[in-house]
Design an enzyme around this catalytic site. Structure first.
Site, PDB file in Angstrom:
ATOM      1  N   ASN A   1     113.919  99.848  -2.266  1.00  0.00           N
ATOM      2  CA  ASN A   1     112.553  99.001  -2.711  1.00  0.00           C
ATOM      3  C   ASN A   1     111.431 100.044  -1.977  1.00  0.00           C
ATOM      4  O   ASN A   1     111.149  99.941  -1.000  1.00  0.00           O
ATOM      5  CB  ASN A   1     112.476  97.639  -1.730  1.00  0.00           C
ATOM      6  CG  ASN A   1     111.371  96.939  -2.274  1.00  0.00           C
ATOM      7  OD1 ASN A   1     110.294  97.806  -2.921  1.00  0.00           O
ATOM      8  ND2 ASN A   1     110.833  95.949  -1.567  1.00  0.00           N
TER       9      ASN A   1
ATOM     10  N   LYS B   1     108.414  99.700  -2.405  1.00  0.00           N
ATOM     11  CA  LYS B   1     107.244  98.933  -2.260  1.00  0.00           C
ATOM     12  C   LYS B   1     106.023  99.791  -2.782  1.00  0.00           C
ATOM     13  O   LYS B   1     106.357 100.402  -3.665  1.00  0.00           O
ATOM     14  CB  LYS B   1     107.191  98.712  -0.579  1.00  0.00           C
ATOM     15  CG  LYS B   1     108.325  97.870  -0.088  1.00  0.00           C
ATOM     16  CD  LYS B   1     107.886  97.638   1.323  1.00  0.00           C
ATOM     17  CE  LYS B   1     109.497  96.769   1.790  1.00  0.00           C
ATOM     18  NZ  LYS B   1     109.382  96.324   3.067  1.00  0.00           N
TER      19      LYS B   1
ATOM     20  N   HIS C   1     110.226  88.381  -2.760  1.00  0.00           N
ATOM     21  CA  HIS C   1     110.442  89.110  -1.728  1.00  0.00           C
ATOM     22  C   HIS C   1     109.179  88.578  -0.562  1.00  0.00           C
ATOM     23  O   HIS C   1     108.292  88.016  -1.103  1.00  0.00           O
ATOM     24  CB  HIS C   1     109.672  90.759  -1.861  1.00  0.00           C
ATOM     25  CG  HIS C   1     110.193  91.543  -0.674  1.00  0.00           C
ATOM     26  ND1 HIS C   1     109.226  91.588   0.389  1.00  0.00           N
ATOM     27  CD2 HIS C   1     110.936  92.606  -0.515  1.00  0.00           C
ATOM     28  CE1 HIS C   1     109.596  92.596   1.216  1.00  0.00           C
ATOM     29  NE2 HIS C   1     110.558  92.938   0.749  1.00  0.00           N
TER      30      HIS C   1
ATOM     31  N   GLU D   1     107.098  89.779   1.117  1.00  0.00           N
ATOM     32  CA  GLU D   1     105.658  90.086   1.104  1.00  0.00           C
ATOM     33  C   GLU D   1     104.817  89.501   0.068  1.00  0.00           C
ATOM     34  O   GLU D   1     103.624  89.279   0.073  1.00  0.00           O
ATOM     35  CB  GLU D   1     105.659  91.772   1.039  1.00  0.00           C
ATOM     36  CG  GLU D   1     106.131  92.349   2.343  1.00  0.00           C
ATOM     37  CD  GLU D   1     106.678  93.629   2.172  1.00  0.00           C
ATOM     38  OE1 GLU D   1     106.695  94.304   1.085  1.00  0.00           O
ATOM     39  OE2 GLU D   1     107.452  94.117   3.180  1.00  0.00           O
TER      40      GLU D   1
ATOM     41  N   GLU E   1     116.617  88.623   3.803  1.00  0.00           N
ATOM     42  CA  GLU E   1     115.791  89.655   4.497  1.00  0.00           C
ATOM     43  C   GLU E   1     114.988  88.866   5.496  1.00  0.00           C
ATOM     44  O   GLU E   1     113.977  88.198   5.285  1.00  0.00           O
ATOM     45  CB  GLU E   1     114.822  90.146   3.342  1.00  0.00           C
ATOM     46  CG  GLU E   1     115.189  91.270   2.460  1.00  0.00           C
ATOM     47  CD  GLU E   1     114.402  92.161   1.971  1.00  0.00           C
ATOM     48  OE1 GLU E   1     115.035  93.475   1.578  1.00  0.00           O
ATOM     49  OE2 GLU E   1     113.274  92.149   1.798  1.00  0.00           O
TER      50      GLU E   1
ATOM     51  N   GLY F   1     110.430  96.220   8.018  1.00  0.00           N
ATOM     52  CA  GLY F   1     109.515  97.284   8.694  1.00  0.00           C
ATOM     53  C   GLY F   1     109.161  97.158  10.152  1.00  0.00           C
ATOM     54  O   GLY F   1     108.028  97.794  10.583  1.00  0.00           O
TER      55      GLY F   1
ATOM     56  N   SER G   1     114.925  96.833   7.878  1.00  0.00           N
ATOM     57  CA  SER G   1     115.300  97.868   8.798  1.00  0.00           C
ATOM     58  C   SER G   1     116.663  98.429   8.886  1.00  0.00           C
ATOM     59  O   SER G   1     117.074  98.746   9.832  1.00  0.00           O
ATOM     60  CB  SER G   1     114.450  97.789  10.387  1.00  0.00           C
ATOM     61  OG  SER G   1     113.458  97.340  10.285  1.00  0.00           O
TER      62      SER G   1
HETATM   63  P1  13P Z   1     112.490  98.073   5.492  1.00  0.00           P
HETATM   64  O1  13P Z   1     113.684  98.732   5.296  1.00  0.00           O
HETATM   65  O2  13P Z   1     111.300  98.869   5.462  1.00  0.00           O
HETATM   66  O3  13P Z   1     112.441  97.071   6.778  1.00  0.00           O
HETATM   67  O4  13P Z   1     112.065  97.060   4.186  1.00  0.00           O
HETATM   68  C1  13P Z   1     113.163  96.033   3.886  1.00  0.00           C
HETATM   69  C2  13P Z   1     112.632  95.396   2.713  1.00  0.00           C
HETATM   70  O5  13P Z   1     111.893  94.596   2.981  1.00  0.00           O
HETATM   71  C3  13P Z   1     113.233  95.671   1.545  1.00  0.00           C
HETATM   72  O6  13P Z   1     113.112  94.777   0.533  1.00  0.00           O
END
Ligand code: 13P
Length: 252
Positions: free
Chosen positions: A8, A10, A98, A100, A169, A175, A213
């Site tokens: 992803n 992002k 997600h 976010e 997640e 992150g 992560s």
């Molecule tokens: P990270 O791997 O940067 O922690 O992000 C995970 C994520 O949100 C994947 O959708």
């Protein structure tokens, strides 16, 4: 069932950076990976990445995905991307729900369920994200939260949920460099598996992947858990060497 390693990106990338990343990925991948691989890229780059994947023989098996999808049919919804458009651009996957988007765009469980429905209706596999915040975990509410999030998708999609991917997640692990331990993740994955089993006779076809992560150092232990069927990888998917290592660590 093959494991799924999905990147992803992002809101990262540029035409030049995407090309460099995919060239490095092509050089790093020895051949057909044992697992299934997908890249969920920003909408403006879907066409570019689709063409680049097709142009490198060692990348041609990699699937393309969107990072979000509109719940609506095409029409007057400025700024949104319909499921039909993603499919038309070559997407096989669409991330929905997600954290976010739940956090920064106010997406509710009901909206996420409708987005999953739109993706399924267009012939794509929704990657449905669920996960608790740190406060919810500390309050002992992890099971309640993830089950509520998944229940909305089950309720709206009935037997079609055998066609989805679930991504656990934990919000506090995204992150932050703080990963759920393999045991912590497995506990939640087992809960989700039981919930899917109760909802459909075909739950065995549903992959439950972990995100938060995940990196080249911790992927092997996470992927060794019985109910972890792959990973949804953010930061590490932007580094070709790390992403290649994670792909190599995913057994069939
Ligand atoms: P990270 O791997 O940067 O922690 O992000 C995970 C994520 O949100 C994947 O959708």
């Amino acid at each position: 069932m093959k494991k799924l390693i999905a990147g992803n990106w992002k809101m990262n990338g540029s035409r030049a950076a995407n090309e460099a990343l995919l060239t490095a990925l092509a050089a790093g991948l020895p051949g057909e990976p044992a697992c299934e691989v997908a890249l969920c890229v920003p909408a403006p780059y879907l066409a570019q990445v689709h063409a680049l994947l097709a142009s490198h023989p060692s990348l041609s098996g990699i699937a393309l995905g969107g990072q979000d999808v509109s719940a609506h049919a095409p029409g007057a919804f400025t700024g949104e991307t319909s499921a039909a458009m993603l499919k038309d651009c070559g997407c096989q996957f669409a991330i929905v729900g997600h954290s976010e988007r739940r956090q920064h765009h106010g997406e509710t469980d009901a909206l996420v369920a409708d987005k999953a429905k739109a993706a399924l209706a267009a012939g794509m596999t929704p990657i449905v994200c669920v996960g608790e915040t740190l406060a919810e975990r500390q309050a002992g509410r992890t099971a309640e939260v993830v089950k509520r999030q998944l229940a909305a998708v089950i309720h709206a999609n009935g037997h079609c949920i055998s066609e989805i991917v679930v991504a656990y997640e934990p919000v506090w692990a995204i992150g932050t460099g703080q990963t759920a331990s393999p045991e912590e993740a497995q506990t939640v994955h087992a809960l989700l598996r039981a919930q899917l089993k109760a909802a459909t006779a075909r739950s065995d076809s549903v992959r439950i992947v972990y995100g938060g992560s995940m990196n080249a150092a911790n992927a092997a232990a996470l992927l060794a858990q019985p109910d972890i069927d792959g990973g949804l990888i953010g930061g590490a998917s932007l580094k070709a060497a790390d992403f290649v290592k994670i792909i190599a660590l995913a057994p069939v």
